[in-house]
Design a protein around this motif. Structure first.
Motif, mmCIF file in Angstrom:
data_model
loop_
_atom_site.group_PDB
_atom_site.id
_atom_site.type_symbol
_atom_site.label_atom_id
_atom_site.label_comp_id
_atom_site.label_asym_id
_atom_site.label_seq_id
_atom_site.Cartn_x
_atom_site.Cartn_y
_atom_site.Cartn_z
ATOM 1 N N PRO A 21 -30.527 4.810 -12.603
ATOM 2 C CA PRO A 21 -30.143 5.364 -13.829
ATOM 3 C C PRO A 21 -30.454 6.718 -14.016
ATOM 4 O O PRO A 21 -29.913 7.505 -14.819
ATOM 5 N N ALA A 22 -31.427 7.358 -13.455
ATOM 6 C CA ALA A 22 -32.028 8.710 -13.492
ATOM 7 C C ALA A 22 -31.050 9.613 -12.598
ATOM 8 O O ALA A 22 -31.390 10.860 -12.749
ATOM 9 N N MET A 23 -30.427 9.122 -11.628
ATOM 10 C CA MET A 23 -29.609 10.168 -11.006
ATOM 11 C C MET A 23 -28.280 10.390 -11.334
ATOM 12 O O MET A 23 -27.693 9.921 -12.313
ATOM 13 N N GLY A 137 -24.828 9.027 -20.442
ATOM 14 C CA GLY A 137 -25.751 10.064 -20.058
ATOM 15 C C GLY A 137 -25.884 10.804 -21.015
ATOM 16 O O GLY A 137 -25.452 10.896 -22.044
ATOM 17 N N ASP A 138 -26.907 11.874 -20.636
ATOM 18 C CA ASP A 138 -27.437 13.102 -21.487
ATOM 19 C C ASP A 138 -26.129 14.226 -21.556
ATOM 20 O O ASP A 138 -26.127 14.872 -22.510
ATOM 21 N N GLY A 153 -28.532 13.165 -16.469
ATOM 22 C CA GLY A 153 -29.612 12.720 -17.389
ATOM 23 C C GLY A 153 -29.824 11.155 -17.355
ATOM 24 O O GLY A 153 -29.759 10.803 -16.130
ATOM 25 N N ARG A 154 -30.063 10.547 -18.284
ATOM 26 C CA ARG A 154 -30.506 9.053 -18.244
ATOM 27 C C ARG A 154 -29.000 8.452 -17.984
ATOM 28 O O ARG A 154 -28.657 7.862 -18.794
ATOM 29 N N VAL A 155 -28.594 8.425 -16.849
ATOM 30 C CA VAL A 155 -27.278 7.779 -16.378
ATOM 31 C C VAL A 155 -27.069 6.281 -16.254
ATOM 32 O O VAL A 155 -28.175 5.803 -15.461
ATOM 33 N N ARG A 156 -26.517 5.611 -16.962
ATOM 34 C CA ARG A 156 -26.407 4.244 -16.922
ATOM 35 C C ARG A 156 -24.809 3.893 -16.827
ATOM 36 O O ARG A 156 -23.929 4.382 -17.597
ATOM 37 N N SER A 157 -24.679 2.797 -16.188
ATOM 38 C CA SER A 157 -23.361 2.347 -15.665
ATOM 39 C C SER A 157 -22.985 0.691 -15.925
ATOM 40 O O SER A 157 -23.966 -0.114 -15.734
#
Length: 164
Positions: A21-23, A137-138, A153-157
């Protein structure tokens, strides 16, 4: 076990993406590329023009359109490239910002649209949907000319099996 491998690949791919998630993540945005040379149309409840600074502030139910792209927000400040106010340099949107292009949509707290380069930057609790797939994300940078986006940012899918 080997017969089940093709069925597990989408699940493994989705779990791998969720485990990172952080990438930053690059994605396609907008079924069609936006025409960055098309006229920019703005509609709002009110307008305040600041002649000295070369800015205009649109407030209340602001909707901006350019070709197939639509951006809406509570308030949008328009900066003009020259004192004659004939060419828009950039737009800065605040409050419940929504960007729609094709079947894709993104929401954020703020957005800046550099009209000359065709880049939109969404900032703050960004949520992008593509069909039933969701990406958060941010910060998200969209290149309207190429139809691509980068989320940081804090990327989530959340990816739905069988969908792109």
């Amino acid at each position: 076990m080997r017969r089940n491998m093709p069925m597990l690949r989408p699940l493994i791919t989705a779990l791998t993406l969720l485990a990172m998630p952080a990438m930053a993540q690059e994605v396609g945005f907008g079924g069609l590329k936006a025409d960055v040379s098309a006229p920019v149309e703005v509609a709002a409840d009110s307008l305040a023009v600041e002649q000295d600074s070369g800015r205009a502030v649109f407030t209340g139910n602001v909707v901006i359109g350019q070709g197939e792209m639509r951006l809406s927000a509570d308030e949008v400040t328009v900066e003009y490239a020259d004192a004659g106010q004939s060419r828009i340099k950039s737009l800065h949107a605040k409050g419940e910002v929504t960007l729609v292009s094709g079947e894709d949509a993104a929401e954020a707290a703020e957005a800046t649209y550099d009209v000359e380069s065709g880049h939109v930057t969404l900032i703050g609790d960004v949520v992008m949907t593509q069909g039933r797939n969701v990406l958060t994300g941010d910060r998200m940078q969209v290149d309207l000319a190429s139809g691509t986006a980068r989320v940081d940012g804090r990327v989530r899918s959340i990816l739905q099996p069988g969908e792109n």
